[in-house]
Write an enzyme that holds these catalytic residues in place. Structure first.
Site, PDB file in Angstrom:
ATOM      1  N   ASP A  67       0.828  -1.212   0.000  1.00 37.30           N
ATOM      2  CA  ASP A  67       0.000   0.000   0.000  1.00 37.30           C
ATOM      3  C   ASP A  67       0.860   1.259   0.000  1.00 37.30           C
ATOM      4  O   ASP A  67       2.081   1.192   0.173  1.00 37.30           O
ATOM      5  CB  ASP A  67      -0.948  -0.002   1.222  1.00 37.30           C
ATOM      6  N   ASN A 138      -7.274  -3.158  14.224  1.00 32.56           N
ATOM      7  CA  ASN A 138      -8.677  -3.451  13.888  1.00 32.56           C
ATOM      8  C   ASN A 138      -8.790  -4.644  12.943  1.00 32.56           C
ATOM      9  O   ASN A 138      -9.846  -4.898  12.386  1.00 32.56           O
ATOM     10  CB  ASN A 138      -9.325  -2.220  13.243  1.00 32.56           C
ATOM     11  N   HIS A 140      -7.033  -4.996  10.129  1.00 31.86           N
ATOM     12  CA  HIS A 140      -6.774  -4.734   8.708  1.00 31.86           C
ATOM     13  C   HIS A 140      -5.516  -5.451   8.237  1.00 31.86           C
ATOM     14  O   HIS A 140      -4.593  -5.698   8.999  1.00 31.86           O
ATOM     15  CB  HIS A 140      -6.756  -3.231   8.384  1.00 31.86           C
ATOM     16  N   GLU A 145      -9.466  -2.166   5.334  1.00 26.63           N
ATOM     17  CA  GLU A 145     -10.083  -1.904   6.630  1.00 26.63           C
ATOM     18  C   GLU A 145     -11.329  -2.791   6.798  1.00 26.63           C
ATOM     19  O   GLU A 145     -11.782  -3.412   5.827  1.00 26.63           O
ATOM     20  CB  GLU A 145     -10.480  -0.422   6.706  1.00 26.63           C
TER      21      GLU A 145
HETATM   22  C1  GLP Z   1      -0.183  -0.333   8.670  1.00 28.98           C
HETATM   23  C2  GLP Z   1       0.000  -1.001   7.284  1.00 28.98           C
HETATM   24  C3  GLP Z   1      -0.147  -2.473   7.407  1.00 28.98           C
HETATM   25  C4  GLP Z   1       0.534  -2.909   8.685  1.00 28.98           C
HETATM   26  C5  GLP Z   1      -0.328  -2.496   9.841  1.00 28.98           C
HETATM   27  C6  GLP Z   1       0.288  -2.752  11.198  1.00 28.98           C
HETATM   28  O1  GLP Z   1      -0.888   0.810   8.668  1.00 28.98           O
HETATM   29  N1  GLP Z   1      -0.735  -0.516   6.186  1.00 28.98           N
HETATM   30  O2  GLP Z   1       0.406  -3.095   6.266  1.00 28.98           O
HETATM   31  O3  GLP Z   1       0.695  -4.273   8.696  1.00 28.98           O
HETATM   32  O4  GLP Z   1      -0.745  -1.169   9.679  1.00 28.98           O
HETATM   33  O5  GLP Z   1       1.237  -1.786  11.511  1.00 28.98           O
HETATM   34  P1  GLP Z   1       2.383  -2.019  12.590  1.00 28.98           P
HETATM   35  O6  GLP Z   1       3.246  -3.079  12.027  1.00 28.98           O
HETATM   36  O7  GLP Z   1       3.103  -0.708  12.691  1.00 28.98           O
HETATM   37  O8  GLP Z   1       1.723  -2.433  13.841  1.00 28.98           O
END
Ligand code: GLP
Length: 241
Positions: A67, A138, A140, A145
Site C-alpha cells: 500500500d 482493527n 486490517h 479496513e
Molecule cells: C499499517 C499497514 C499495514 C501494517 C499495519 C500494522 O498501517 N498498512 O500493512 O501491517 O498497519 O502496523 P504495525 O506493524 O506498525 O503495527
C-alpha cells in the site's frame, strides 16, 4: 491457519528472513509482497545483514508493496516509498526499477488507472511468490479496513480512525495523517502463493485472538486469510492470546 509461536520477536524475524533468502536463492527472479510498519522492520534488518554477510542477492527480485498513502508528494518523508528505501532498498542490490509501490502521488482525476496498472504489473510478473503481512489493531491487512470484501482489488480506500491514530506518531498531528490510501485488495493478497503474517507485542494479542477464533468475516479482514493453502501466522509470546 498454521501458527508458530516463538518466545521472542527476533526468532520469528529470523525464520521469515531465512525463508525469503531460501526463496531468492532458489528463484532469483522471485516476486515479493512487502509490508511497512513497525512489524516487519526486523525482517528487513536481517535481510540486509544476510545480503552483506552471506551474499544473498536481490538483483533479479521484484518487489510489490502492499500500500501507499494518497496525496503525499514523492519527496515527503512519510511515504511508504521513503520508508522502504530507508529500511531495505537502499541497503541491498535490488534494482530500483524492480521495486514497485502503488502510485499515490497527488492527482486530480480518477485513481483507477494507477490501481489497474499495479494489478497488471503483478500479473505480468507471474504473481507474488511470498507475501509479508502485519495486522492492524482493527484486523486490517494492508489497508483493507473492516468491511473489505474478499473480491477487492487494488483501489483507493478511506483509512479507519484507529489506523490514522496509529500513524500520528510518525506524522506529528492527526491533521497531517492522510485520510486515504491505495492498497492491494483482499483478492490480490490471497493470490500470493505463500503468505507470512507477523504479529508482535501485547498490543496485537486481542486481534491475534480474534483472527484465530473467527471464521472468514469481512469485519475482521485478517480472518479472510483462513483457507489460503499456504498461510502462516508467527507471533511472539506477548501477542499470543
Ligand atoms: C499499517 C499497514 C499495514 C501494517 C499495519 C500494522 O498501517 N498498512 O500493512 O501491517 O498497519 O502496523 P504495525 O506493524 O506498525 O503495527
Amino acid at each position: 491457519m498454521e501458527t508458530t509461536r516463538v518466545e521472542a520477536r527476533p526468532v520469528a524475524e529470523r525464520l521469515v528472513a531465512d525463508e525469503i533468502a531460501a526463496l531468492v536463492r532458489r528463484k532469483p527472479s522471485a516476486v515479493l509482497g512487502l509490508a511497512t510498519g513497525d512489524t516487519p522492520t526486523g525482517v528487513y534488518r536481517e535481510l540486509v545483514r544476510m545480503h552483506r554477510e552471506e551474499r544473498v542477492s536481490f538483483r533479479g527480485v521484484h518487489t510489490f508493496n502492499l500500500d501507499e498513502y494518497c496525496g503525499l508528494a514523492p519527496d515527503h518523508p512519510e511515504t511508504f516509498r521513503s520508508w522502504m528505501q530507508h529500511h531495505l532498498f537502499d541497503h541491498v542490490d535490488v534494482r530500483p526499477e524492480h521495486t514497485h509501490l502503488p502510485d499515490g502521488r497527488p492527482r486530480e482525476d480518477d485513481w483507477a488507472p494507477p490501481c489497474k496498472s499495479y494489478e497488471r504489473a503483478i500479473e505480468d510478473l507471474g504473481g507474488i511468490d511470498l507475501l509479508l503481512l502485519g495486522i492492524g489493531r482493527n484486523g486490517h491487512i494492508a489497508f483493507n479496513e473492516p468491511g473489505s470484501a474478499r473480491t477487492t482489488r487494488t483501489r483507493r480506500v478511506e483509512l479507519h480512525p484507529w489506523t490514522r491514530e496509529d500513524a500520528v506518531a510518525r506524522f506529528g498531528t492527526l491533521a497531517r495523517v492522510p485520510t486515504h490510501a491505495l492498497t492491494m485488495g483482499i483478492a490480490t493478497l490471497l493470490e500470493a502463493r505463500a503468505i507470512r503474517v507477523l504479529a508482535f507485542g501485547a498490543r496485537k494479542a486481542p486481534i491475534v485472538a480474534r483472527t484465530l477464533a473467527t471464521t472468514p468475516d469481512m469485519n475482521w479482514p485478517a480472518s479472510l486469510l483462513h483457507g489460503h493453502p499456504d498461510v502462516r501466522l508467527l507471533v511472539d509470546r506477548e501477542a499470543w492470546p
